[in-house]
Design an enzyme around this catalytic site. Structure first.
Site, PDB file in Angstrom:
ATOM      1  N   CYS A 122       0.610  -1.319   0.140  1.00  0.00           N
ATOM      2  CA  CYS A 122      -0.081   0.146  -0.106  1.00  0.00           C
ATOM      3  C   CYS A 122       0.956   1.319  -0.011  1.00  0.00           C
ATOM      4  O   CYS A 122       0.545   2.116  -0.806  1.00  0.00           O
ATOM      5  CB  CYS A 122      -1.138  -0.084   1.214  1.00  0.00           C
ATOM      6  SG  CYS A 122      -0.140  -0.050   2.931  1.00  0.00           S
ATOM      7  N   HIS A 178      -6.046   1.322  -3.860  1.00  0.00           N
ATOM      8  CA  HIS A 178      -5.214   1.249  -3.086  1.00  0.00           C
ATOM      9  C   HIS A 178      -4.886  -0.434  -3.222  1.00  0.00           C
ATOM     10  O   HIS A 178      -5.310  -1.131  -3.846  1.00  0.00           O
ATOM     11  CB  HIS A 178      -5.766   1.060  -1.723  1.00  0.00           C
ATOM     12  CG  HIS A 178      -6.904   0.165  -1.457  1.00  0.00           C
ATOM     13  ND1 HIS A 178      -7.191  -0.494  -0.353  1.00  0.00           N
ATOM     14  CD2 HIS A 178      -8.166   0.122  -2.154  1.00  0.00           C
ATOM     15  CE1 HIS A 178      -8.364  -1.049  -0.070  1.00  0.00           C
ATOM     16  NE2 HIS A 178      -8.890  -0.713  -1.369  1.00  0.00           N
ATOM     17  N   HIS A 197      -2.572   0.889   7.126  1.00  0.00           N
ATOM     18  CA  HIS A 197      -2.692   0.896   5.610  1.00  0.00           C
ATOM     19  C   HIS A 197      -2.778   2.393   5.013  1.00  0.00           C
ATOM     20  O   HIS A 197      -3.493   3.330   5.846  1.00  0.00           O
ATOM     21  CB  HIS A 197      -4.087   0.104   5.455  1.00  0.00           C
ATOM     22  CG  HIS A 197      -4.617  -0.150   4.020  1.00  0.00           C
ATOM     23  ND1 HIS A 197      -3.962  -1.039   3.396  1.00  0.00           N
ATOM     24  CD2 HIS A 197      -5.454   0.216   3.186  1.00  0.00           C
ATOM     25  CE1 HIS A 197      -4.278  -1.106   2.249  1.00  0.00           C
ATOM     26  NE2 HIS A 197      -5.219  -0.335   1.773  1.00  0.00           N
TER      27      HIS A 197
END
Length: 532
Positions: free
Chosen positions: A441, A505, A493
């Protein structure tokens, strides 16, 4: 692992009464007429009904029976008239008792959500069905500690004995739960969004499943909790709810009349018109499914309906026929589909455990395991537990998502978003820095910012969250970064906002780089990295 504990009985009773109150009155009248025969048989014929099927047969009462049921004998032996209301109540009570009496060894499920039925008496055994709270079963054998072998809804399997009411308590509860229900009489019956064969199919009801009827339309449709079903393929009668067969992988094929599967490595554009100049209105990721509606005159485009998107895709990238069906069976995954706007996701399968985020009804979440009352879901690189009260667990296929690219001529932000979106469908690789070959990510957003905006970000998400200017969700613009935390409150994240309530993402090894709703779980921090 902890098991889901029993819900407050009064709450369940109130919910059950509300559900029963929504049925079609004409169904009550029909059943009440047939109940007179049951009374006549039981009282005057001495017949004790035990067969579950014959206990619910609806026939017309004789004139003599009607007269007898409309009279009572007073204290002086004289016959007195009985009000129609009292007669109807007596008939209804007799019909309910006949249903309850048809079970030799009745069990009533006492859980919030549903209880899994397994192939053998083990928590590791395959799940073959589920019994919703307040469902009934026939207890066949209770010799295995902690387990009952039961028969319900045409299935025979094992359930945890901890959540089953028996004896007089079960009978009393069953009398409250018996209600007119639509019992499915065909192998599979489509549930649609509207009372029309042209409406979208949202699910299927299988043979022997029972549903409370909320209302009946003039043209032969019944409204149930999840949509509409045709009245032609059900029998409306007094019944208890029973087990439902687990939606098997092959059932996904029944949701499509003419299935098409995208055959691409990353994603396939869905366009407004059958032309490469047509406006892009959505994307189908690799192996996504859709309903093929028609083929263009030159045979190079299919008009498809997939998820919330209806548009055109290049025919050369769509599998059809047997190839599509085979691919669908290969790709279908067990998914948790949320039935409420926001749902608490917990660290453990217990209402006593911590809530570490909330998930959205706009997303489908991969299922890792099922426990009685709880589902363990895949949440990016973490796992969480959600209550079965608010999710439907079934095999499903990925479908298209709405999306339109931004006009690159307008701003740097739009250029960043469009650049990032070219990687949708690519691999997630932990520690990866290049989305061409695989990125995680933070590596993904770092790469996009560096190559388009010339901005250098820190390498890991928790450090990136300390950069830039913190903003509110009402101030979000395409290109801003959204950070999320794990169950301990630590940032783990990051995603890029792309507009229209969506993000792109690098989600997980299973999902790769994908588009999601921005609040698919609770955001922790939103940051403007460009300083504009």
């Amino acid at each position: 692992m902890l098991e889901e504990k029993k819900e407050d009985l009064a709450n369940r009773q109130n919910r059950s009464r509300r559900r029963k109150g929504g049925g079609d009155y004409r169904a009550y009248v029909l059943i009440a007429a047939g109940a007179a025969v049951l009374i006549g048989s039981a009282v005057f014929g001495g017949l004790h009904l035990k067969n579950r099927e014959t206990a619910n047969v609806v026939t017309e009462p004789s004139e003599e029976t009607e007269k007898e049921s409309a009279q009572e004998t007073g204290a002086d032996g004289a016959q007195t008239a009985v009000s129609p209301e009292k007669t109807a109540a007596q008939l209804e009570e007799a019909a309910k008792a006949a249903v309850v009496d048809s079970y030799q060894n009745l069990g009533i499920i006492q859980v919030s959500g549903y209880l899994n039925m397994r192939e053998s008496a083990s928590r590791n055994a395959d799940i073959i069905g589920k019994l919703l709270g307040d469902s009934a079963c026939e207890i066949v054998d209770d010799s295995v500690e902690g387990w009952y072998q039961v028969s319900s809804g045409g299935l025979t399997g094992y359930i945890s004995s901890e959540f089953v009411l028996r004896g007089d308590e079960a009978r009393a509860r069953a009398m409250e739960l018996v209600a007119p229900r639509a019992v499915v009489t065909v192998d599979a019956l489509n549930i649609r969004t509207e009372p029309s064969t042209d409406a979208d199919v949202v699910g299927q009801a299988l043979r022997n499943e029972r549903y409370i009827v909320e209302e009946e339309t003039a043209d032969g449709w019944l409204k149930i909790q999840t949509g509409y079903i045709s009245k032609d393929y059900v029998e409306i009668r007094y019944a208890l709810n029973e087990a439902r067969k687990l939606d098997m992988r092959s059932m996904v094929l029944n949701l499509y009349e003419n299935i098409g599967i995208s055959s691409v490595d990353s994603y396939l554009n869905v366009r407004e018109e059958p032309s490469e100049d047509g406006k892009i209105i959505g994307k189908m990721t690799s192996k996504s499914a859709g309903e093929i509606l028609e083929k263009s005159e030159d045979g190079t485009w299919y008009k498809i309906h997939s998820g919330p998107v209806t548009g055109y895709v290049k025919a050369e990238y769509i599998l059809t026929g047997d190839a599509a069906r085979a691919e669908a069976l290969e790709v279908a995954e067990l998914m948790a589909i949320v039935s409420t706007d926001r749902l608490n996701a917990r660290t453990e399968p217990s209402t006593e455990s911590n809530i570490w985020t909330q998930i959205s009804s706009n997303e489908r979440y991969g299922v890792l395991s099922q426990q009685d009352g709880w589902v363990e879901i895949d949440l990016d690189s973490s796992t969480a537990f959600v209550s079965t009260d608010f999710v439907d667990v079934r095999y499903a296929l990925p479908e298209a998502i709405k999306f339109s690219p931004l006009d690159e001529s307008l701003s740097l932000r739009n250029q960043m978003v469009n650049y990032a979106l070219q990687f949708v469908g690519n691999r997630y690789v932990w520690g990866g820095n290049d989305p061409h070959t695989g990125a995680d990510c933070s590596g993904f957003v770092k790469y996009v910012y560096s190559h388009v905006a010339g901005v250098t970000l820190n390498r890991v998400s928790r450090d990136q969250a300390r950069q830039g200017k913190r903003i509110q969700s009402s101030q979000m613009r395409p290109g801003d970064l959204i950070f999320y935390t794990n169950s301990k409150g630590v940032v783990n994240h990051v995603a890029m906002y792309i507009g229209n309530g969506q993000i792109v993402h690098a989600a997980s090894r299973k999902s790769g780089i994908k588009i999601s709703t921005w609040n698919y779980r609770n955001p922790y921090r939103i940051v403007n990295m460009l300083g504009d």
